[in-house]
Design an enzyme around this catalytic site. Structure first.
Site, mmCIF file in Angstrom:
data_model
loop_
_atom_site.group_PDB
_atom_site.id
_atom_site.type_symbol
_atom_site.label_atom_id
_atom_site.label_comp_id
_atom_site.label_asym_id
_atom_site.label_seq_id
_atom_site.Cartn_x
_atom_site.Cartn_y
_atom_site.Cartn_z
ATOM 1 N N ASP A 43 -0.301 4.310 1.063
ATOM 2 C CA ASP A 43 -0.678 5.304 2.069
ATOM 3 C C ASP A 43 0.027 5.036 3.403
ATOM 4 O O ASP A 43 0.507 3.926 3.663
ATOM 5 C CB ASP A 43 -2.204 5.364 2.263
ATOM 6 C CG ASP A 43 -2.832 4.061 2.720
ATOM 7 O OD1 ASP A 43 -2.413 2.990 2.240
ATOM 8 O OD2 ASP A 43 -3.739 4.093 3.573
ATOM 9 N N HIS A 56 0.838 -1.197 0.000
ATOM 10 C CA HIS A 56 0.000 0.000 0.000
ATOM 11 C C HIS A 56 0.870 1.243 0.000
ATOM 12 O O HIS A 56 1.957 1.249 0.592
ATOM 13 C CB HIS A 56 -0.978 -0.002 1.178
ATOM 14 C CG HIS A 56 -0.363 -0.036 2.545
ATOM 15 N ND1 HIS A 56 0.088 1.102 3.174
ATOM 16 C CD2 HIS A 56 -0.124 -1.056 3.407
ATOM 17 C CE1 HIS A 56 0.560 0.779 4.379
ATOM 18 N NE2 HIS A 56 0.453 -0.529 4.536
ATOM 19 N N GLU A 69 -5.182 1.689 2.513
ATOM 20 C CA GLU A 69 -5.081 0.455 3.303
ATOM 21 C C GLU A 69 -5.267 0.774 4.776
ATOM 22 O O GLU A 69 -5.918 0.039 5.522
ATOM 23 C CB GLU A 69 -3.724 -0.216 3.068
ATOM 24 C CG GLU A 69 -3.598 -1.611 3.680
ATOM 25 C CD GLU A 69 -3.106 -1.639 5.124
ATOM 26 O OE1 GLU A 69 -3.182 -2.702 5.753
ATOM 27 O OE2 GLU A 69 -2.653 -0.587 5.639
ATOM 28 N N GLU A 70 -4.677 1.887 5.204
ATOM 29 C CA GLU A 70 -4.638 2.215 6.632
ATOM 30 C C GLU A 70 -6.002 2.625 7.182
ATOM 31 O O GLU A 70 -6.156 2.782 8.387
ATOM 32 C CB GLU A 70 -3.614 3.333 6.892
ATOM 33 C CG GLU A 70 -2.166 2.963 6.559
ATOM 34 C CD GLU A 70 -1.547 1.974 7.533
ATOM 35 O OE1 GLU A 70 -2.254 1.498 8.443
ATOM 36 O OE2 GLU A 70 -0.357 1.665 7.373
ATOM 37 N N ASP A 110 6.353 0.878 7.263
ATOM 38 C CA ASP A 110 4.974 0.523 6.876
ATOM 39 C C ASP A 110 4.477 1.426 5.764
ATOM 40 O O ASP A 110 3.803 2.400 6.027
ATOM 41 C CB ASP A 110 4.080 0.618 8.112
ATOM 42 C CG ASP A 110 2.663 0.147 7.858
ATOM 43 O OD1 ASP A 110 2.427 -0.472 6.815
ATOM 44 O OD2 ASP A 110 1.788 0.413 8.701
ATOM 45 N N GLU A 116 4.345 -6.242 3.983
ATOM 46 C CA GLU A 116 4.167 -5.535 5.268
ATOM 47 C C GLU A 116 5.345 -5.923 6.173
ATOM 48 O O GLU A 116 5.910 -7.014 6.039
ATOM 49 C CB GLU A 116 2.851 -5.956 5.936
ATOM 50 C CG GLU A 116 1.598 -5.433 5.256
ATOM 51 C CD GLU A 116 1.231 -4.004 5.645
ATOM 52 O OE1 GLU A 116 1.988 -3.352 6.393
ATOM 53 O OE2 GLU A 116 0.172 -3.540 5.168
ATOM 54 N N HIS A 119 3.675 3.273 12.479
ATOM 55 C CA HIS A 119 2.654 4.140 13.084
ATOM 56 C C HIS A 119 3.208 4.995 14.225
ATOM 57 O O HIS A 119 2.452 5.680 14.892
ATOM 58 C CB HIS A 119 1.442 3.335 13.602
ATOM 59 C CG HIS A 119 0.729 2.563 12.532
ATOM 60 N ND1 HIS A 119 -0.592 2.218 12.622
ATOM 61 C CD2 HIS A 119 1.143 2.080 11.331
ATOM 62 C CE1 HIS A 119 -0.962 1.545 11.539
ATOM 63 N NE2 HIS A 119 0.079 1.439 10.742
HETATM 64 ZN ZN LIG Z 1 0.892 -1.430 6.346
#
Ligand SMILES: [Zn+2]
Length: 385
Positions: free
Chosen positions: A72, A70, A134-135, A102, A162, A356
């Site tokens: 984003d 992903h 995705e997030e 990520d 991931e 994150h």
């Molecule tokens: Zn991810």
């Protein structure tokens, strides 16, 4: 050709927080692919502000391998970073920036590896997929999954990069998130029995969820490949009431189920609906006919558990050099690919310990390890018969 870390520096500089457009990053990837003679197509959202990218190399036809990630990233709002979040900083073998782990690190490795895939003819198709949103609930990839599902050129295997610290991963739990809105009837609190207290009925529903959670933990089948080894239920947000002397007419709460891939979260949802309909609504409506309890689904994703004896798992063991398969706690787009008939495995650079968070990083060593995995995949696809 640029290295994975040089490409990562470019990718980090695009602010692809899920609320923003990802088109600048997608244009960059598309131009990079075009420079290698690889065509790609974009699948836009309704507003045309975001897109999935899909490309195919090698022979036409069904089967082959897809590399998927992903574009984003999660927001940096309110986090205190000691380095710029959208500019890559290299320090002591670590590359810092939002998305380094990520999961732009994997995307950078994939782009950097393509010249090696092009060196000799591939015997199988290689697909590249870059998704958006995705997030925020694996939303963007769904149009691509639908297209692949219907396509005669569907790949057999998908590798999602991931962050697993390059460990081979075959599964994760699924998530079903829901909102429940309880509509009662307000009145002066001195006459409480004349109203329908939405908070109190919501509390009964939340208590029921707690009971279901205890039962899942205590008696139903466990799967030691997951942590915790059973499906869980929890209520995370609640809102209701205006003043203590008013019986509240409205209460709303959000809850989620994190379920083993073998469990169907809809059975939990159905049990709660049934409890609402049989046990609560008749009592509420006896006081106020307009009372209601409504459920709606919030962004959710299915679980994933790929068979360790499958061709996808065998391939992952071969290219990662390990058959010490495990699972991860976080979710991925993998369950959606799997539902479309594409056996999916997960392995990528960096750790979700850094994902994150402020000062997110991936190590150069992890990128090297991912570069090497992709070289082995290319060699396998060039000699496969
Ligand atoms: Zn991810």
């Amino acid at each position: 050709m640029p290295s994975s870390s040089a490409i990562l520096a470019d990718l980090i500089a695009f602010d692809t927080t899920s609320r923003e457009s990802n088109l600048a990053l997608i244009d960059y990837a598309r131009a990079y692919l075009a420079g290698l003679g690889i065509d790609s197509q974009l699948l836009f959202n309704a507003e045309r502000s975001k897109a999935n990218l899909h490309a195919r190399l090698g022979p036409a036809g069904a089967g082959g391998v897809m590399l998927s990630g992903h574009s984003d990233v999660v927001p940096v709002d309110g986090q205190s970073w000691s380095v710029p979040a959208f500019e890559m900083t290299e320090r002591d073998g670590r590359l810092y920036g939002r998305g380094t782990a990520d999961m732009k690190g994997f995307l950078a490795c994939v782009l950097a590896s393509l010249p090696a895939f092009l060196e000799k003819p591939l015997r199988l198709p290689l697909h590249i997929a870059i998704s958006y949103d995705e997030e925020v609930g694996c939303l963007g990839v769904r149009s691509l999954v639908e297209q692949l599902h219907a396509s005669p050129e569907r790949p057999d295997i998908c590798l999602i990069g991931e962050p697993t610290e390059m460990r081979p991963v075959l599964g994760h739990k699924g998530k079903l998130a829901m909102r429940c809105e309880v509509h009662g009837a307000a009145c002066h609190s001195a006459y409480a029995p004349q109203g329908v207290n939405a908070i109190e009925y919501a509390a009964r529903l939340i208590g029921k969820l707690g009971e279901i959670g205890c039962r899942l933990a205590a008696v139903e089948h466990h799967d030691s490949r997951f942590d915790p080894p059973y499906s869980t239920v929890q209520t995370g947000v609640i809102q209701g009431g205006r003043a203590l002397n008013i019986v509240p007419a409205e209460c709303r709460f959000d809850f989620e189920m994190r379920v083993l891939p073998a469990d169907d979260p809809q059975t939990v949802a159905a049990e709660l609906r049934d409890y609402a309909e049989r046990a609560l609504l008749p009592r509420m409506r006896a006081v106020s006919a307009a009372s209601d309890i409504r459920f709606s689904e919030l962004p959710s994703y299915p679980g994933l558990l790929t068979d360790p004896a499958s061709q996808a798992a065998e391939l992952l063991a071969l290219i990662s050099g390990s058959r010490d398969f495990s699972t991860v706690a976080f979710g991925t787009e993998g369950g959606l690919f799997d539902q479309a008939g594409i056996a999916t495995v997960i392995c990528g650079p960096g750790s979700m310990d850094q994902g994150h968070k402020p000062d997110e990083f991936v190590t150069l060593e992890q990128l090297d390890s991912c570069d090497a995995l992709l070289v082995r995949l290319g060699q396998w696809m060039q000699r496969h018969s």
